[in-house]
Design a protein around this motif. Structure first.
Motif, PDB file in Angstrom:
ATOM      1  N   ASN A 167       0.840  -1.193   0.000  1.00 19.89           N
ATOM      2  CA  ASN A 167       0.000   0.000   0.000  1.00 19.89           C
ATOM      3  C   ASN A 167       0.878   1.247   0.000  1.00 19.89           C
ATOM      4  O   ASN A 167       1.847   1.347   0.758  1.00 19.89           O
ATOM      5  CB  ASN A 167      -0.890  -0.008   1.239  1.00 19.89           C
ATOM      6  N   GLY A 168       0.564   2.183  -0.895  1.00 25.07           N
ATOM      7  CA  GLY A 168       1.307   3.434  -0.953  1.00 25.07           C
ATOM      8  C   GLY A 168       2.479   3.424  -1.901  1.00 25.07           C
ATOM      9  O   GLY A 168       3.126   4.462  -2.100  1.00 25.07           O
ATOM     10  N   ILE A 169       2.791   2.289  -2.514  1.00 24.59           N
ATOM     11  CA  ILE A 169       3.976   2.197  -3.364  1.00 24.59           C
ATOM     12  C   ILE A 169       3.781   2.901  -4.706  1.00 24.59           C
ATOM     13  O   ILE A 169       4.741   3.173  -5.425  1.00 24.59           O
ATOM     14  CB  ILE A 169       4.389   0.723  -3.576  1.00 24.59           C
ATOM     15  N   GLY A 170       2.515   3.208  -5.072  1.00 26.29           N
ATOM     16  CA  GLY A 170       2.270   3.986  -6.282  1.00 26.29           C
ATOM     17  C   GLY A 170       1.615   3.228  -7.416  1.00 26.29           C
ATOM     18  O   GLY A 170       1.737   3.623  -8.582  1.00 26.29           O
ATOM     19  N   ILE A 316       9.659  13.987  -4.459  1.00 27.65           N
ATOM     20  CA  ILE A 316       8.667  14.069  -3.378  1.00 27.65           C
ATOM     21  C   ILE A 316       9.200  14.936  -2.240  1.00 27.65           C
ATOM     22  O   ILE A 316       8.489  15.805  -1.711  1.00 27.65           O
ATOM     23  CB  ILE A 316       8.327  12.652  -2.862  1.00 27.65           C
ATOM     24  N   LEU A 317      10.457  14.718  -1.870  1.00 23.41           N
ATOM     25  CA  LEU A 317      11.039  15.483  -0.757  1.00 23.41           C
ATOM     26  C   LEU A 317      11.197  16.953  -1.130  1.00 23.41           C
ATOM     27  O   LEU A 317      10.993  17.840  -0.294  1.00 23.41           O
ATOM     28  CB  LEU A 317      12.391  14.873  -0.367  1.00 23.41           C
ATOM     29  N   ARG A 318      11.532  17.189  -2.379  1.00 31.84           N
ATOM     30  CA  ARG A 318      11.679  18.577  -2.834  1.00 31.84           C
ATOM     31  C   ARG A 318      10.318  19.285  -2.809  1.00 31.84           C
ATOM     32  O   ARG A 318      10.212  20.431  -2.355  1.00 31.84           O
ATOM     33  CB  ARG A 318      12.277  18.599  -4.240  1.00 31.84           C
ATOM     34  N   ASP A 319       9.281  18.595  -3.294  1.00 33.67           N
ATOM     35  CA  ASP A 319       7.944  19.199  -3.303  1.00 33.67           C
ATOM     36  C   ASP A 319       7.427  19.435  -1.890  1.00 33.67           C
ATOM     37  O   ASP A 319       6.567  20.298  -1.672  1.00 33.67           O
ATOM     38  CB  ASP A 319       6.969  18.305  -4.069  1.00 33.67           C
ATOM     39  N   ASN A 320       7.936  18.645  -0.932  1.00 33.29           N
ATOM     40  CA  ASN A 320       7.528  18.830   0.463  1.00 33.29           C
ATOM     41  C   ASN A 320       8.446  19.787   1.214  1.00 33.29           C
ATOM     42  O   ASN A 320       8.362  19.895   2.446  1.00 33.29           O
ATOM     43  CB  ASN A 320       7.471  17.472   1.177  1.00 33.29           C
ATOM     44  N   LEU A 340       4.038   6.960  -0.416  1.00 34.65           N
ATOM     45  CA  LEU A 340       3.124   7.349   0.654  1.00 34.65           C
ATOM     46  C   LEU A 340       3.858   7.465   1.984  1.00 34.65           C
ATOM     47  O   LEU A 340       3.652   8.426   2.736  1.00 34.65           O
ATOM     48  CB  LEU A 340       1.981   6.337   0.772  1.00 34.65           C
ATOM     49  N   TRP A 341       4.733   6.514   2.281  1.00 35.50           N
ATOM     50  CA  TRP A 341       5.486   6.558   3.530  1.00 35.50           C
ATOM     51  C   TRP A 341       6.359   7.812   3.582  1.00 35.50           C
ATOM     52  O   TRP A 341       6.490   8.440   4.633  1.00 35.50           O
ATOM     53  CB  TRP A 341       6.361   5.319   3.670  1.00 35.50           C
ATOM     54  N   LEU A 342       6.929   8.187   2.459  1.00 31.86           N
ATOM     55  CA  LEU A 342       7.791   9.376   2.421  1.00 31.86           C
ATOM     56  C   LEU A 342       6.980  10.654   2.588  1.00 31.86           C
ATOM     57  O   LEU A 342       7.411  11.584   3.285  1.00 31.86           O
ATOM     58  CB  LEU A 342       8.574   9.406   1.111  1.00 31.86           C
ATOM     59  N   VAL A 343       5.816  10.718   1.954  1.00 31.75           N
ATOM     60  CA  VAL A 343       4.959  11.900   2.108  1.00 31.75           C
ATOM     61  C   VAL A 343       4.520  12.048   3.558  1.00 31.75           C
ATOM     62  O   VAL A 343       4.556  13.155   4.138  1.00 31.75           O
ATOM     63  CB  VAL A 343       3.733  11.799   1.171  1.00 31.75           C
ATOM     64  N   GLN A 344       4.096  10.936   4.174  1.00 32.31           N
ATOM     65  CA  GLN A 344       3.654  10.997   5.568  1.00 32.31           C
ATOM     66  C   GLN A 344       4.801  11.396   6.504  1.00 32.31           C
ATOM     67  O   GLN A 344       4.633  12.214   7.412  1.00 32.31           O
ATOM     68  CB  GLN A 344       3.073   9.638   5.973  1.00 32.31           C
ATOM     69  N   THR A 345       5.980  10.834   6.260  1.00 24.48           N
ATOM     70  CA  THR A 345       7.132  11.150   7.103  1.00 24.48           C
ATOM     71  C   THR A 345       7.614  12.581   6.871  1.00 24.48           C
ATOM     72  O   THR A 345       8.062  13.263   7.812  1.00 24.48           O
ATOM     73  CB  THR A 345       8.273  10.154   6.820  1.00 24.48           C
ATOM     74  N   ALA A 346       7.510  13.050   5.622  1.00 23.80           N
ATOM     75  CA  ALA A 346       7.904  14.426   5.318  1.00 23.80           C
ATOM     76  C   ALA A 346       7.062  15.417   6.112  1.00 23.80           C
ATOM     77  O   ALA A 346       7.568  16.458   6.577  1.00 23.80           O
ATOM     78  CB  ALA A 346       7.775  14.694   3.822  1.00 23.80           C
ATOM     79  N   GLY A 347       5.786  15.109   6.294  1.00 22.29           N
ATOM     80  CA  GLY A 347       4.933  15.984   7.104  1.00 22.29           C
ATOM     81  C   GLY A 347       5.425  16.072   8.532  1.00 22.29           C
ATOM     82  O   GLY A 347       5.444  17.156   9.140  1.00 22.29           O
TER      83      GLY A 347
END
Length: 463
Positions: A167-170, A316-320, A340-347
């Motif tokens: 889940n979340g892998i895209g 993803i990290l740059r956009d966050n 998904l894991w990276l977006v959640q962790t970036a927050g």
């Protein structure tokens, strides 16, 4: 007369009588009859009941009888058609035509049974129906993955592809990007989600509405499936069904359907094995057992396991708006390149560490933000107690373990242990690697931490 001639001439005769071409089941009945197959065998190969095949056959013989002016049955079809055919050549009207009694049939309109059936009304433009698909705002990397799926669908004409991964892998993002890339190759492109577990009849009705929104469709499951396959033969279609894992039962080993949803497997198997010119793509974070059984390099059935986004995840990290770019690769690897894991962790990094990745990584541990822990906990609820026990044991191991070690540590029987590992592998929770000729199993750092948290929470709830 060979089977191609039989089917071509029968098709034109039926068209002359009814204004419709042979559908896939009528073709199968004719071909099976020529090859001496019983109705039972034809039903088995077309995934229809024997009674339904007999009814369709009976109607077909009546149509042919009316067209030929003599009684036609399964027993005498081949001989009657052979005796009734006359070939004529004319240079004034058409170059040549076939006459069957009083029905003139021009061979230019005939078709090979190996070629797609011509529809009564071919779309003049792509019909794109993405239903409730999420809007695609950003897309990162996945060049090789797109190229592989493109080749399988466009060049190799795969009928069924399972796009798999955690889940979340895209998976959904990749499928939607693929649709945008290859949609011009199709008459119909349809996306639907199975998230809310619609019955097979509901799904087939929904798909028919995309093909023929103004017409009333068949009302039995058998005729609905026949109707769908007829469309897959008549038109070049790409159908994407997302969230397939929701059809599977919780508390059972991977890939077992919920009660009342087993007919989906028969549907997917028919689409995979019956000849047509379309492609069905299934998206799931649980591998269907049918795919494991049927996929082969020699068959038009494939599965694709989607892995880490890799270096492309820097987007993803740059956009966050994270800082400390030299540390980004470490963060990406720690969270398995899962978007998904990276977006959640970036927050979490933005809100708690002011976006400084180096400060976050200084704690030298996997930190799970609340949304990520909740997502994984929801998936753990679907596991059996035995699977959770294996996951719990693996979460305590510093190094990958072989089956012999796992048997000793868990005290399961060999049969139980092997089935549990296979099930967890089909859920993509357990990874494996070869070390000195021995396969060893492990949890990735995120799952290992999530399992530890899960077990601690379960223990606290019991106190």
């Amino acid at each position: 007369m060979n089977i191609t001639e039989v089917l071509n001439l029968a098709d034109e005769l039926v068209f002359a009588q009814t204004g419709k071409h042979l559908d896939y089941l009528q073709e199968a009945i004719l071909q099976g009859t020529v090859e001496g197959q019983t109705y039972s065998k034809i039903a088995e190969e077309t995934y229809a009941s024997e009674g339904y095949v007999r009814d369709v056959g009976s109607d077909l013989w009546k149509i042919l009888s009316e067209g030929l002016g003599k009684e036609v049955s399964k027993a005498n079809f081949r001989s009657v058609l052979n005796k009734s055919i006359k070939f004529h050549v004319s240079s004034t009207t058409v170059k040549n035509f076939v006459g069957i009694n009083n029905v003139n049939i021009c061979p230019e309109h005939s078709r090979s049974p190996t070629q797609p059936q011509q529809p009564q009304a071919t779309p003049t433009a792509l019909r794109l129906d993405l239903g409730n698909a999420p809007e695609l705002f950003n897309f990162y990397g996945r060049t090789e993955e797109l190229a592989t799926l493109d080749r399988w669908i466009i060049q190799e004409r795969c009928r069924l592809i399972a796009l798999l991964g955690l889940n979340g892998i895209g998976k959904t993002t990749l499928a939607l990007r693929l649709i945008d890339q290859i949609k011009s190759q199709f008459d119909y492109v349809i996306y639907r989600s199975l998230r809310y577990c619609p019955s097979l009849s509901t799904t087939l009705t929904n798909l028919r509405a995309a093909f023929s929104p103004d017409s009333e469709g068949p009302n039995t499951l058998e005729t609905q499936l026949t109707d769908l396959i007829a469309h897959l033969r008549q038109f070049r279609c790409l159908i994407v069904l997302d969230d397939m894992q929701m059809l599977f039962a919780g508390g059972k080993l991977a890939g077992q359907y919920q009660s009342g949803y087993e007919d989906y497997q028969d549907c997917f198997k028919a689409i995979a094995q019956v000849n047509h010119q379309s492609c069905l793509m299934l998206l799931s974070w649980e591998k269907p057992l049918m795919v494991s059984t049927l996929e082969s390099e020699n068959l038009p059935i494939r599965s694709f396991l989607l892995g880490s986004l890799g270096a492309s995840a820097t987007g993803i990290l740059r956009d966050n708006k994270l800082l400390d770019e030299p540390n980004w690769d470490e963060l990406i690897n720690l969270y398995q390149g899962n978007p998904l894991w990276l977006v959640q962790t970036a927050g979490l990094i933005r809100e708690v560490f002011a976006g400084r990745v180096s400060d976050f990584l200084a704690y030298k541990t996997v930190i799970l933000c609340e949304p990520l822990q909740e997502d994984l906990a929801g998936q753990f609820h679907r596991l059996t107690a035995q699977e959770l026990a294996v996951m719990g044991q693996l979460s305590q191991e510093a190094e990958p373990v072989c089956l012999a070690q796992l048997l000793h540590l868990t005290q399961f029987s060999p049969n139980e242990c092997f089935n549990l590992i296979q099930s967890l592998s089909r859920r993509f929770f357990v990874g494996s690697q070869e070390q000195e000729g021995v396969r060893r199993f492990f949890l990735n750092p995120v799952l290992k931490e999530a399992v530890k948290n899960w077990r601690a929470s379960a223990t606290a709830d019991r106190l």
